[in-house]
Design an enzyme around this catalytic site. Sequence first.
Site, PDB file in Angstrom:
ATOM      1  N   CYS A 194      72.987  14.267 -17.003  1.00  0.00           N
ATOM      2  CA  CYS A 194      72.288  14.442 -15.731  1.00  0.00           C
ATOM      3  C   CYS A 194      73.176  13.956 -14.579  1.00  0.00           C
ATOM      4  CB  CYS A 194      70.980  13.649 -15.750  1.00  0.00           C
ATOM      5  SG  CYS A 194      71.220  11.850 -15.731  1.00  0.00           S
TER       6      CYS A 194
ATOM      7  N   HIS B 146      69.581   5.710 -20.120  1.00  0.00           N
ATOM      8  CA  HIS B 146      70.131   6.909 -20.769  1.00  0.00           C
ATOM      9  C   HIS B 146      71.262   6.500 -21.705  1.00  0.00           C
ATOM     10  CE1 HIS B 146      68.736  10.113 -17.632  1.00  0.00           C
ATOM     11  NE2 HIS B 146      67.803   9.207 -17.848  1.00  0.00           N
TER      12      HIS B 146
ATOM     13  N   CYS C  94      74.138  10.163 -14.878  1.00  0.00           N
ATOM     14  CA  CYS C  94      75.133   9.882 -15.912  1.00  0.00           C
ATOM     15  C   CYS C  94      76.495  10.465 -15.547  1.00  0.00           C
ATOM     16  CB  CYS C  94      74.647  10.407 -17.252  1.00  0.00           C
ATOM     17  SG  CYS C  94      73.194   9.493 -17.846  1.00  0.00           S
TER      18      CYS C  94
ATOM     19  N   GLU D   4      74.178   7.724 -22.221  1.00  0.00           N
ATOM     20  CA  GLU D   4      75.508   7.707 -21.612  1.00  0.00           C
ATOM     21  C   GLU D   4      75.751   6.418 -20.828  1.00  0.00           C
ATOM     22  OE1 GLU D   4      73.974  12.028 -20.902  1.00  0.00           O
ATOM     23  OE2 GLU D   4      73.108  10.062 -21.301  1.00  0.00           O
TER      24      GLU D   4
END
Length: 152
Positions: free
Chosen positions: A86, A56, A89, A58
């Site tokens: 999410c 991801h 993260c 992040e």
Amino acid sequence: MSHDDTDIFFMRIAIEEALLAFNEGEVPVGAVLVMDNKVIAKAHNCRETTNDPTGHAEILALRSGAGGDNRWRLTCAALYVTKEPCVMCAGAMLNARLGRLVYGCKDEKGGAVDSLYKLLSDKRLNHQVETLSGVLGEECAEILKNFFKSRR
């Protein structure tokens, strides 16, 4: 620059990252890690291209930004992300002791900051992250809508 102008400036860089992800066939999420008004890391989703479930934007930005200056605590940093983070993260942000999160659009199905959970403001945890949502939110949401529309 006022705070609003600064937030818009850095969110535009995150949007550029999201567009890179879009062009690579990745879910278009971009992230920019900022310290002292300077970009110290930027990333976009790369789960599909790397076959990495933690790929991801992040996570990648936090990992890259924490590597400099022999630090893992990012209390003086701000992370700009195009979509609400999410659970994974948000957890990484807490573990990094992130100072501030600014995100674009909400994620009603998986958001762990405001939508489904409120991890970054949970007083039961040993750290909370200052959060601002909705910065260029419509633009961020439109990129995601266009991506998923093109996949159908």
